[in-house]
Scaffold this active site. Structure first.
Site, PDB file in Angstrom:
ATOM      1  N   LYS A 112       0.819  -1.212   0.000  1.00 11.02           N
ATOM      2  CA  LYS A 112       0.000   0.000   0.000  1.00 11.02           C
ATOM      3  C   LYS A 112       0.857   1.269   0.000  1.00 11.02           C
ATOM      4  CE  LYS A 112      -4.065  -2.185   0.719  1.00 11.02           C
ATOM      5  NZ  LYS A 112      -3.765  -3.590   0.990  1.00 11.02           N
TER       6      LYS A 112
HETATM    7  C1  LIG Z   1      -4.473  -4.752   0.655  1.00 13.82           C
HETATM    8  C2  LIG Z   1      -3.730  -6.013   0.715  1.00 13.82           C
HETATM    9  C3  LIG Z   1      -3.994  -7.073  -0.167  1.00 13.82           C
HETATM   10  C4  LIG Z   1      -5.138  -7.018  -1.162  1.00 13.82           C
HETATM   11  O1  LIG Z   1      -4.944  -6.038  -2.151  1.00 13.82           O
HETATM   12  P1  LIG Z   1      -6.190  -5.522  -3.021  1.00 13.82           P
HETATM   13  O2  LIG Z   1      -5.653  -4.422  -3.846  1.00 13.82           O
HETATM   14  O3  LIG Z   1      -7.215  -5.051  -2.021  1.00 13.82           O
HETATM   15  O4  LIG Z   1      -6.683  -6.678  -3.808  1.00 13.82           O
HETATM   16  C5  LIG Z   1      -3.188  -8.191  -0.112  1.00 13.82           C
HETATM   17  N1  LIG Z   1      -2.174  -8.294   0.784  1.00 13.82           N
HETATM   18  C6  LIG Z   1      -1.900  -7.300   1.645  1.00 13.82           C
HETATM   19  C7  LIG Z   1      -0.779  -7.490   2.607  1.00 13.82           C
HETATM   20  C8  LIG Z   1      -2.646  -6.138   1.645  1.00 13.82           C
HETATM   21  O5  LIG Z   1      -2.364  -5.151   2.504  1.00 13.82           O
END
Ligand SMILES: *Cc1c(COP(=O)(O)O)cnc(C)c1O
Length: 463
Positions: A112
């Site tokens: 993120k």
């Molecule tokens: C947010 C997240 C996901 C999922 O990603 P999306 O874009 O919501 O599909 C997978 N793994 C981790 C560690 C995350 O923080």
């Protein structure tokens, strides 16, 4: 470059307007009205460039007039300066033809950060120029919230409120949200699941009076600027593995479908991606949808990969929009059915269009733990449980004639209990956050009620 809504009723916006508003006013999501192309020569010319240089070349055409070249380049440089790996998104080899794309070297140890660190810079620049302020409200299953608080803390033009499901995020995730001391960031523990937090967030966006009064902005993965920032590492890794001359596949641990949708955009731009494999945990609504064409909500079952404990996968709407030939009315109708009946059926034509790009698989809790243990034994790589879901599904589905890249979405130290249970090793936090467990926390508990949330936010925003 203009952005249009997936439900076809909201006005088209510029990149900057789409970024600052988040959700479209017809309830849809913004998507670019055309996809800029990267030619084989463009891709070849990216060999050996820094992550930041590739980021500029990939994202520049999507941004239009919203930022000039020099400013946009500076903002990219600032966004990734905090990462503790010079490659930003390094590739590690797991097995012949199977690679791990490590996306956890940013400030809060999850992928993120790639989008959020950039969005923080873009918001600050755009708002300062416009002389405006906004209130950012986000819903998180843990990682978006910590990344948002880290990216926006201390900025003058924004107040940030993050809703997280109480008791359903890891202690590291919670502490990353509750320990920053800046007055403009607020971590709100909601009595409910992630889907409740996301539903209340959507309610706020659809309550136009409140939305306008507090100048609500969203940084959930429904925000187009976040998807765009994530396109970059698909390009850097494909180029490192031989694009444009060799095809590559990706397996993506998926919840809200934002990350894997970014891979789809990279493919549409001309990156030679064969298949994008959607990897889910036991909350497998997307795997069921791609397998059967029926999208039916189920109860969320808490798992050891909590950032993927989702049933309402917002960004899937963007994929549906293309699969239905960009027919906003068709998408609006499906979304109405989902809201009223908790289910919809994807038409045969749209399902085939989706399967042209996306494959899928699922990992149970036991398969996830066993994968963490196996990778540790066989390669010395410690995987977080989300990344392990990806590696499991990649190994199940991969065709060995083409390279497979599995996205490692978080650092193992962010989910130490699951990693320790599988391997006996408790992964330590990086040095720079070693004192996280000694810092004081600030938590506000909130009910799962729209009125109460809106009142609290209005009381706390700075004017
Ligand atoms: C947010 C997240 C996901 C999922 O990603 P999306 O874009 O919501 O599909 C997978 N793994 C981790 C560690 C995350 O923080």
């Amino acid at each position: 470059m203009k952005y249009v809504s997936t439900r076809g009723q909201a006005p088209a916006l510029s990149f900057e307007e789409a970024m600052l508003s988040g959700l479209a006013r017809d309830g849809g999501l913004y998507v670019p009205d055309e996809i800029p192309q990267l030619s084989a020569d463009d891709l070849r010319a990216m060999n050996g460039l820094s992550y930041e240089e590739v980021a500029f070349r990939v994202m520049r055409p999507f941004v239009g007039d919203s930022f000039d070249d020099e400013t946009f380049g500076d903002l990219i440089a600032r966004a990734y300066a905090q990462f503790d790996h010079t490659a930003r998104a390094p590739l590690v080899q797991l097995a012949p033809g199977h690679f791990l794309l490590e996306l956890f070297h940013g400030p809060t140890l999850a992928f993120k950060d790639f989008a959020m660190q950039l969005i923080g810079q873009l918001f600050e620049e755009a708002l300062t120029r416009r002389g405006e302020r906004v209130t950012i409200v986000g819903a998180t299953s843990g990682d978006t919230g910590s990344a948002a608080i880290e990216a926006f803390r201390g900025l003058d033009a924004v107040d940030v409120f993050i809703l997280y499901p109480e008791g359903r995020v890891s202690e590291v995730q919670r502490r990353q949200m509750t320990t920053p001391t800046e007055e403009n960031v607020h971590a709100l523990a909601i009595d409910g699941h992630f889907d409740d937090a996301q539903a209340r967030l959507k309610d706020m966006f659809n309550h136009f009076e409140f939305r306008d009064r507090v100048r609500l902005a969203g940084v959930n993965s429904i925000n187009w600027a976040r998807v765009l920032a994530q396109v970059v590492y698909y390009v850097t890794s494909a180029v490192a593995l031989g694009a444009p001359d060799r095809k590559v596949n990706f397996t993506v641990p998926t919840g809200n479908f934002g990350d894997v949708f970014a891979g789809y955009i990279a493919k549409r731009m001309g990156v030679p991606i064969d298949r994008l494999v959607v990897a889910t945990n036991q909350n497998d609504i997307l795997h069921r949808t791609l397998a059967t064409g029926t999208h039916t909500l189920d109860r969320v079952q808490p798992s050891i990969s909590p950032s993927m404990d989702i049933q309402v996968s917002s960004n899937f709407e963007r994929a549906l929009f293309d699969a239905y030939g960009r027919d906003g009315n068709a998408v609006a109708q499906l979304m109405d059915e989902l809201k009223t009946n908790g289910t919809y059926h994807v038409s045969q034509g749209a399902l085939e269009a989706l399967r042209d790009h996306f494959a899928s698989g699922r990992a149970s809790e036991d398969e996830t733990s066993a994968t963490i243990a196996r990778l540790w034994r066989e390669t010395g790589e410690l995987l977080c449980p989300h990344s392990a879901v990806g590696v499991y599904v990649a190994c199940e589905t991969r065709d060995r004639s083409e390279p497979m890249v599995t996205l490692a979405t978080a650092h193992p130290a962010k989910f130490p209990d699951a990693v320790e249970a599988a391997t006996g090793i408790r992964p330590p936090l990086p040095e720079r956050m070693a004192d996280l467990f000694e810092r004081d926390e600030r938590i506000t508990r909130v009910p799962n009620e729209l009125d109460a949330l809106e009142t609290l936010i209005e009381e706390r925003i700075r004017t």
